[in-house]
Design a protein around this motif. Structure first.
Motif, mmCIF file in Angstrom:
data_model
loop_
_atom_site.group_PDB
_atom_site.id
_atom_site.type_symbol
_atom_site.label_atom_id
_atom_site.label_comp_id
_atom_site.label_asym_id
_atom_site.label_seq_id
_atom_site.Cartn_x
_atom_site.Cartn_y
_atom_site.Cartn_z
ATOM 1 N N UNK A 182 0.817 -1.214 0.000
ATOM 2 C CA UNK A 182 0.000 0.000 0.000
ATOM 3 C C UNK A 182 0.850 1.263 0.000
ATOM 4 N N UNK A 183 2.144 1.137 0.329
ATOM 5 C CA UNK A 183 2.987 2.314 0.504
ATOM 6 C C UNK A 183 4.248 2.232 -0.348
ATOM 7 N N UNK A 184 4.718 3.417 -0.732
ATOM 8 C CA UNK A 184 5.943 3.510 -1.525
ATOM 9 C C UNK A 184 7.178 3.578 -0.640
ATOM 10 N N UNK A 185 7.008 3.949 0.602
ATOM 11 C CA UNK A 185 8.137 4.041 1.506
ATOM 12 C C UNK A 185 7.686 4.368 2.913
ATOM 13 N N UNK A 186 8.582 4.114 3.870
ATOM 14 C CA UNK A 186 8.326 4.346 5.288
ATOM 15 C C UNK A 186 9.371 5.302 5.837
ATOM 16 N N UNK A 187 8.917 6.368 6.521
ATOM 17 C CA UNK A 187 9.822 7.319 7.168
ATOM 18 C C UNK A 187 9.535 7.304 8.661
ATOM 19 N N UNK B 284 10.868 -4.671 3.640
ATOM 20 C CA UNK B 284 11.571 -4.772 2.372
ATOM 21 C C UNK B 284 11.382 -3.548 1.481
ATOM 22 N N UNK B 285 10.408 -2.705 1.794
ATOM 23 C CA UNK B 285 10.199 -1.501 0.994
ATOM 24 C C UNK B 285 11.218 -0.437 1.405
ATOM 25 N N UNK B 286 11.361 0.643 0.635
ATOM 26 C CA UNK B 286 12.291 1.709 1.021
ATOM 27 C C UNK B 286 11.976 2.256 2.415
ATOM 28 N N UNK B 287 13.016 2.393 3.234
ATOM 29 C CA UNK B 287 12.863 2.814 4.626
ATOM 30 C C UNK B 287 13.861 3.917 4.946
ATOM 31 N N UNK B 288 13.388 4.933 5.674
ATOM 32 C CA UNK B 288 14.252 6.015 6.146
ATOM 33 C C UNK B 288 14.046 6.186 7.644
ATOM 34 N N UNK C 299 15.889 16.742 3.681
ATOM 35 C CA UNK C 299 16.447 15.397 3.557
ATOM 36 C C UNK C 299 15.363 14.377 3.226
ATOM 37 N N UNK C 300 14.205 14.493 3.877
ATOM 38 C CA UNK C 300 13.094 13.579 3.587
ATOM 39 C C UNK C 300 12.619 13.770 2.153
#
Length: 281
Positions: free
Chosen positions: A120-125, A209-213, A264-265
């Motif tokens: 459902x998401x492209x990335x997690x911050x 496994x998705x992009x994580x910041x 940065x985000x």
């Protein structure tokens, strides 16, 4: 001027939104313990100017939501409340990348949601994720919270943190201290749910496994930044980023220097959306 809070009565949720005229992407925002969606004002305005719309969920038990304040029966409530907000985003920004962004306790909620619905998401911050707190809680309070779980789980306790531990910005400190929507209390049940979320996020970080910041504050007085780094190492994502801000306090979204955090985000989001063939979740 703070954005007006919206209410979806059929879903029972409250939220604020900052809409870019032609959004490139969307940020779904989850605040932390004691806070409310108004805390995201600076974030929402910055990203609106950068072409990203933001939708912030008002967590039950906080802000303008109905009483009891500082209480939720289960984090399941928070996770389920994200779904109708996602439906609203899908209707108003169809086809756009959605990044879920959480701060402190909100970062745990965001992380748990991603674990359930990775595609459902492209990335997690995660901003100052509260994997382990370092607040000075006396043993007597721990015992009282544990006892209350058995006889009165809605009983609230004054949490040992204040505005001076969150931000160095004097204007924000004053605003927090005078804001009737802020609360420093949490119920025994909420404390227990937070503990369960901490354990689950630390234990299952390897499933991401998705992009994580991850972003951490060098002068955090509320959470253990060493544990943030340890959890980050467990994340299996091929695209993960950890940034530290040496002089900043816990609430990165409202502390002095927040503009650099936002930049940065934003740059990280651009790098994710530019990635070719990125798999959601």
């Amino acid at each position: 001027m703070m954005r007006h809070i919206e209410e979806n009565k059929s879903a029972g949720i409250m939220y604020r939104k900052w809409l870019a005229p032609i959004p490139e992407a969307v940020a779904l925002l989850v605040h932390g313990m004691g806070a409310h969606t108004g805390r995201w004002e600076a974030f929402g305005e910055y990203f609106r100017g950068e072409g990203i719309s933001s939708y912030a969920l008002e967590l039950r038990g906080f802000g303008a939501t109905p009483p009891p304040k500082g209480h939720v029966r289960s984090f399941r409530v928070y996770l389920d409340d994200i779904d109708p907000l996602m439906d609203i985003i899908s209707a108003e920004a169809a086809g756009k990348d959605v990044f879920i962004v959480g701060e402190s306790m909100g970062a745990l909620i965001a992380m748990l949601k991603v674990m359930e619905h990775r595609r459902a998401f492209s990335g997690l911050v995660c901003m100052s994720p509260a994997f382990k707190d370092i607040m000075h809680v006396p043993l007597s309070m721990y015992m009282a919270i544990f006892a209350a779980l058995a006889y009165n789980p809605e009983k609230t306790f004054r949490m040992p943190f204040d505005s001076h531990m969150c931000t160095r910005d004097e204007r924000y400190r004053t605003a927090m201290d005078e804001d009737h929507l802020e609360t420093r209390h949490a119920s025994a049940r909420l404390c227990f749910e937070l503990l369960k979320a901490q354990i689950k996020c630390v234990r299952e970080a390897g499933s991401l496994e998705l992009p994580v910041m991850f972003l951490s504050a060098g002068q955090d007085k509320l959470v253990d930044t060493k544990v943030i780094g340890e959890v980050f190492k467990r994340v299996k994502s091929g695209k993960k980023t950890l940034l530290a801000y040496p002089g900043m306090y816990h609430s990165l979204s409202i502390d002095n220097g927040r503009e650099q955090v936002f930049r940065d985000i934003r740059e990280w989001m651009r790098s994710v959306t530019r990635s070719d063939g990125m798999e959601r979740g």
